[in-house]
Write an enzyme that holds these catalytic residues in place. Sequence first.
Site, PDB file in Angstrom:
ATOM      1  N   LYS A 122       0.869  -1.190   0.000  1.00 17.27           N
ATOM      2  CA  LYS A 122       0.000   0.000   0.000  1.00 17.27           C
ATOM      3  C   LYS A 122       0.895   1.225   0.000  1.00 17.27           C
ATOM      4  O   LYS A 122       2.033   1.161   0.444  1.00 17.27           O
ATOM      5  CB  LYS A 122      -0.874   0.020   1.266  1.00 17.27           C
ATOM      6  CG  LYS A 122      -2.106   0.891   1.141  1.00 17.27           C
ATOM      7  CD  LYS A 122      -3.229   0.143   0.453  1.00 17.27           C
ATOM      8  CE  LYS A 122      -4.403   1.024   0.120  1.00 17.27           C
ATOM      9  NZ  LYS A 122      -5.553   0.234  -0.344  1.00 17.27           N
TER      10      LYS A 122
ATOM     11  N   ASP B 264      -7.008   4.181  -4.706  1.00 17.94           N
ATOM     12  CA  ASP B 264      -7.693   4.060  -3.411  1.00 17.94           C
ATOM     13  C   ASP B 264      -8.305   5.450  -3.193  1.00 17.94           C
ATOM     14  O   ASP B 264      -8.531   6.181  -4.178  1.00 17.94           O
ATOM     15  CB  ASP B 264      -6.705   3.674  -2.289  1.00 17.94           C
ATOM     16  CG  ASP B 264      -7.409   3.234  -1.001  1.00 17.94           C
ATOM     17  OD1 ASP B 264      -7.836   2.083  -0.919  1.00 17.94           O
ATOM     18  OD2 ASP B 264      -7.555   4.055  -0.072  1.00 17.94           O
TER      19      ASP B 264
END
Length: 447
Positions: A126, A166
């Site tokens: 991430k 995201d």
Amino acid sequence: MNNYAKLVYEGLKKESPWEKEFLQSVFEVFDSLGPLLDSNAKYEKYRILERMAVPERVILFQVPWVDAKGQIQLNRGYRIQFNSAIGPYKGGLRFHPSVNLSILKFLGFEQIFKNSLTTLPMGGGKGGSNFDPKGKSDIEVMNFCQSFMRELQRHIGPDTDVPAGDIGVGAREIGYLYGMYKKIRNAHESVLTGKSLNYGGSLIRPEATGYGNVYFAIEMLKTRRTDFDNRRVMISGSGNVAQYTAWKIINEGGKVITMSDSNGTILCEEGLTHEKLEFIMDLKNVQRKRIKEAAAKFSDLKYFEGQKPWRLAKADAALPSATENELDLKDAEALVKGGCICVSEGANMPTTPDAVEYLLANNVLFGPGKAANAGGVATSGLEMTQNAMRLNWTSEEVDHKLRGIMSCIHSACRDAAEEFGDHDNYVLGANVAGFRKVADAMIELGV
Ligand code: NDP
Ligand code: 2IT
């Protein structure tokens, strides 16, 4: 909690007590693993929990850029390469002022198990930045993305680490990021997913997280011999995940009665139509305005400034699709009181731990994010496959594969939960099934 898991968790807590979101996500996973750890000494012998809870690599860098007034701005950039046991690091980039190491570590940690559940060969990663795209011009967003990628490009690659979107990172940002990568590396390769169709994206990737969550919830509802037809459904958020969740719920005959943004919630007692939803999608994706503008346009929409959806009306199902910890114990109590039978997480960790406990205790079907929203990253995996084959599947083909993957994840969760005597507990099932594959791969790969 199992003794070994407790020891490792306490160690992490002592080391960085301020990483609240990260510790929250670790606690949930470790807490579920008790029965598996009790019956498998190998995980402690190989110190799997310690090794899984520390990222393989954390990259932190500065992102200087020039704003529209010609002034120099500075943001922080991050990439957490958490675990590569089962495939290249894979996971989104978040651009939001709240981004810090704790949030990205929680998201990266969750991603390890989510990606494992998809059955595709993807490790967990991430990244992101505390950059806020809100209120910035396209040129400013481009300047920022180009600077971000000037550094990130040396750490990623199609077989190393494949970022995606995201919160705050959609098609526009992916385009600027990919454009810069291509310039620097002189290579058109599958290094980002969520690309536009014009330069290598996959059909259905924009829809995948929302559609996937609805497919997962349908599987859960099937176990109680029911579905979304005529059901009142609350959705939070109005971004990528929320929009396509709403679209699919309407297709399934359900009534989408709420959507929201960080300023407030709209309530539509009769249920949104596709036409109203299209207006909201244009408002958010093209005009980049606030959701309250939708209530100004349609007289049957009511707007509640500063409110979340959960306590505004009665609903049969809730699909939180905005951000972490957005549904707390009081919200869960209100949902149960209103007759809610299903909560399925489109967002990552939107439900607080005490709320999860309350929902499970009240027999609500609860789909944890790492299972329920895995359709997004699964379809990213399908985008990588299409790029590698240099051909494109039709939307029907991708949607069919997505549906199959969500159904397999649902079965894997139920089977793993049943193994430990609690077949309706998808939290237990998702954590055990997601963990086992990665842990066994780590043992096979050696230290
Ligand atoms: P978007 O940026 O497209 O939309 C985010 C939505 O959530 C917006 O409506 C935003 O409101 C709202 N929101 C964001 N932060 C907050 C906050 N702190 N408080 C209240 N509302 C907030 O992001 P996505 O739809 O892509 O992501 C939503 C969630 O889904 C996240 O948890 C993400 O991690 C998760 N997810 C996303 C996947 C994907 O493929 N995109 C895959 C799996 C999970 P506003 O416009 O006011 O900021
Ligand atoms: O949280 C997530 O799974 C995502 N943001 C999607 C990640 C991806 O690589 O598609």
